[in-house]
Design a protein around this motif. Sequence first.
Motif, short mmCIF file in Angstrom:
data_model
loop_
_atom_site.label_atom_id
_atom_site.label_comp_id
_atom_site.label_asym_id
_atom_site.label_seq_id
_atom_site.Cartn_x
_atom_site.Cartn_y
_atom_site.Cartn_z
N THR A 1 -86.38 45.47 -36.41
CA THR A 1 -85.19 46.29 -36.23
C THR A 1 -85.39 47.65 -36.87
N ASN B 1 -79.71 56.99 -36.02
CA ASN B 1 -78.47 57.76 -35.89
C ASN B 1 -78.77 59.08 -35.18
N GLY C 1 -83.63 55.30 -40.36
CA GLY C 1 -83.45 54.64 -41.65
C GLY C 1 -84.43 53.52 -41.91
N ARG C 2 -83.90 52.34 -42.17
CA ARG C 2 -84.72 51.21 -42.59
C ARG C 2 -85.29 50.45 -41.40
N CYS D 1 -88.87 45.72 -46.20
CA CYS D 1 -87.87 46.68 -45.73
C CYS D 1 -88.37 48.08 -46.07
N GLU E 1 -83.09 51.25 -37.85
CA GLU E 1 -81.80 51.94 -37.93
C GLU E 1 -81.95 53.36 -37.41
N ASP F 1 -87.80 51.93 -45.91
CA ASP F 1 -86.74 52.92 -45.72
C ASP F 1 -87.39 54.29 -45.55
N LEU G 1 -78.54 49.79 -34.24
CA LEU G 1 -79.59 49.02 -34.87
C LEU G 1 -80.49 48.52 -33.75
N HIS H 1 -74.78 55.48 -33.43
CA HIS H 1 -75.33 54.69 -34.54
C HIS H 1 -75.70 53.32 -33.99
#
Length: 615
Positions: free
Chosen positions: A581, A585, A277-278, A378, A583, A380, A494, A492
């Motif tokens: 950081t 999953n 993700g981000r 950020c 993200e 994404d 971070l 999940h």
Amino acid sequence: MSSNKLSAVLEKQIHRLCLKDFPCGYGTWRKTKDSPEGAETEDTDDLLDLLSCRHSPWRDDKSWSPQAPALRRLAVLTPERLHTDFIYNYLTTLRIVDKGVSVIDDGLLKFSKLEELVLNYNRISEIPAENLPSTLKILELRANRLSALNSLTNCLPPRLEYLSLGSNSLGSHDDIFHLTGRHWPQLVCLDLSDCEFKDQQALLSALSTLTCLRSLMLEGNPFTLAPSYPGFTVDSVPQLSYLDTSWISTEERQCFRGLAKNSDLIVNCASATVSVGRVRGIPDPLMRVEENAPDFPVVNYGYFITYEFLSHQTVNLNFDRESKSDAANVTEDDAGLQSNRKCENESCKHLMVYSEDTCHDVAHVSGHSTSKLTWSECMDFSHTQTYIVSDLGGLKRFFNQGLYLTIEEEKVLSWPAASEDVPLAKPSRPVKEKKIRKGEESPIKSGSTKDKSKDKKKKSVPELFQDAPIRRRLGSVHIPLHSLVTGGQKVHVLCHVGALQTESEVEATQTLEKARGHAQQDLGKTIKVDKKKDKDSKQGGGSSTQQKNTAASKGKVKGGQECEMDVHTDNSVSVQLEPVTVEFNAELEKWQSASEAHQLLLPQHNSLIKQPVLS
């Protein structure tokens, strides 16, 4: 290394009870009717207190057998009863854990009333069933070196109710053959967790014959990564009450009812979805650009995330075994390559050895990449990919190892196209050499003013060509995925990569330190020269010369101080970078009901049976 027999370890444990030494057994420390007055003796109650007192050095050790404290009490109260056969018959539970036992010898048969035997975390590779007492009800052999069950099922204890074989190298078809009701008629609880069983249908078909089975542990086996687990297990072994320490509710059993009838469509493969993700915390690359930097080259930055994951392959093994080079001819299955990543040959690593079959499905670790994005605070990536893996054993090993996420930066230098009027610097030269020095004219400015104006009218925006991309790794982070093997369905996290420092910032810091050092050296030289001039002027007696030199010296010192202050000011300006950081999953597909399985089962089965095979 010499073998460590179980009977020898048990004799040592019994000897450590000190059944004939203080405070147990007979001795001058016991107070009896015939004891002389004034003798140093202890009452029976005091001796018993020494066995149970919290701070007593003679406190009971019951970790290896719960009957050990009772034996010591008997050694205080009635020591005449403790003959050898009585001790062997009295012990009904033996727990020898992590003692290096490698051989179960016939000395164990001395314990004729033994009901529970725990031998976890030892080095046992074979269990001769004839050396197990017939009274045995519980047998635990977790985390040993068992690779087959042939020796264990020859002459089994008929009363065995609980069997733990977890964390052993079991999983062959022969092992499955020995896990039937014919061998274990009274088995109630069976622990096969963290083994290597891959054939889900064959194992469950054997376990369904265990009519007394009520509790079953299977998590950690490769086939539990498939979408059909646990639903197919619940419906195939209807007598179960517990599966992997979880109670099977009536609703859950009803939800998966009828799934076992579709066993011919179930394929032992896993479906894993990876999402990135981000990303936050990457420093702005424009902060590296100098104010007086030349117009060219134009620098563009792109950022992407790379990682490794398993992909499905079908390989043809009908080749000359003597030719090792042909083993590298592997094609990737379309069903497992649903991502747009680029896999280089050197990044692929096989996780299993070829078998003797003509065709075999294997999984290999290959590199995957997200799309490239320009910088923002950020970013994404919204990267989601699903991978179909039929090598469940390889997938289990991969999850146990985890994966690495790597943040990479791609820098592309763009130059104006070459022309007769506008000569270009060679792209191979460093960017720093292309900067225009003060007082020098660049090749672009060599023409007259009229030529410049004509060129600007003809080409207001010059055509650019790009150098080969320059890639650099900014940081990497390890993500553990072991929970997917031990029953988890989703990870999940971070990920904290930490603060990043770019190469330009390192170079700027080094340049700043060099500038400060040169300034201090120049200042020192200036002061030395001024002192020498002052000394010469005093000797010559020239007041006007002395004043001029003094003024010049002050001016130089002042200038040197200004230089030092400027360097210090530049050094104090720093950018506090926030931690980077990402993200992430990872999720395993699991069927939640029989109806959901029916919707996905047939299309998935058709796609897998139509996999291309190399000829």
